[in-house]
Scaffold this active site. Sequence first.
Site, mmCIF file in Angstrom:
data_model
loop_
_atom_site.group_PDB
_atom_site.id
_atom_site.type_symbol
_atom_site.label_atom_id
_atom_site.label_comp_id
_atom_site.label_asym_id
_atom_site.label_seq_id
_atom_site.Cartn_x
_atom_site.Cartn_y
_atom_site.Cartn_z
ATOM 1 N N GLN A 101 16.719 12.368 -94.005
ATOM 2 C CA GLN A 101 16.704 11.555 -95.219
ATOM 3 C C GLN A 101 15.362 10.831 -95.342
ATOM 4 O O GLN A 101 15.185 9.726 -94.860
ATOM 5 C CB GLN A 101 17.850 10.551 -95.215
ATOM 6 C CG GLN A 101 17.962 9.843 -96.542
ATOM 7 C CD GLN A 101 19.185 8.957 -96.622
ATOM 8 O OE1 GLN A 101 19.976 8.849 -95.708
ATOM 9 N NE2 GLN A 101 19.329 8.298 -97.746
ATOM 10 N N PHE A 102 14.430 11.475 -96.032
ATOM 11 C CA PHE A 102 13.102 10.895 -96.189
ATOM 12 C C PHE A 102 13.122 9.594 -96.973
ATOM 13 O O PHE A 102 12.227 8.767 -96.853
ATOM 14 C CB PHE A 102 12.127 11.897 -96.828
ATOM 15 C CG PHE A 102 12.215 11.985 -98.324
ATOM 16 C CD1 PHE A 102 11.355 11.247 -99.121
ATOM 17 C CD2 PHE A 102 13.155 12.800 -98.933
ATOM 18 C CE1 PHE A 102 11.432 11.327 -100.500
ATOM 19 C CE2 PHE A 102 13.238 12.882 -100.302
ATOM 20 C CZ PHE A 102 12.370 12.139 -101.098
ATOM 21 N N THR A 103 14.172 9.354 -97.761
ATOM 22 C CA THR A 103 14.214 8.140 -98.573
ATOM 23 C C THR A 103 14.295 6.870 -97.728
ATOM 24 O O THR A 103 14.041 5.779 -98.236
ATOM 25 C CB THR A 103 15.380 8.169 -99.581
ATOM 26 O OG1 THR A 103 16.613 8.276 -98.868
ATOM 27 C CG2 THR A 103 15.222 9.327 -100.555
#
Length: 155
Positions: free
Chosen positions: A85-87
Amino acid sequence: MKAVIQRVSNASVSVDGVIKGKIESGLLVYLGVANDDSEADADWLAEKTVNLRIFKDSEGKMNLSLKDLCDTTLGARSKVLAISQFTLLGDARKGRRPSWNEAAPPEKAKQLYEYFISAIKTHGLECESGEFQASMKVTYTNEGPVTILLDTKEK
């Protein structure tokens, strides 16, 4: 690396209606990889994750880790579900649209995400995963609820 770790009684991840990973109980880990992260960060995070004492013992106290549980009959079903999850690396301090400048490029992020999964497995645990760079649907029941935030920059 940043991780959101949730104690769950079940969790699954699907892409286009197809389940990619599923656990009955254990830890759901959302993992964000930063530009300057390394395999050493992944090793530290994996070790910390499997040894977090956030499961109840016989007296109802959070005193057991997932690794401890896996030594019991009840823990035989306990696993990790790791979701990229790059967010988690979003910086929303300025303006209204988060900046993703701190997130690692896809090639590096994928390599360290996969390395993290293998590091979990070196501790004798099973680790399911999502699909890197896919639009995923994650379903889970957070038990407790227990949610822990870890950041390798704050070791």
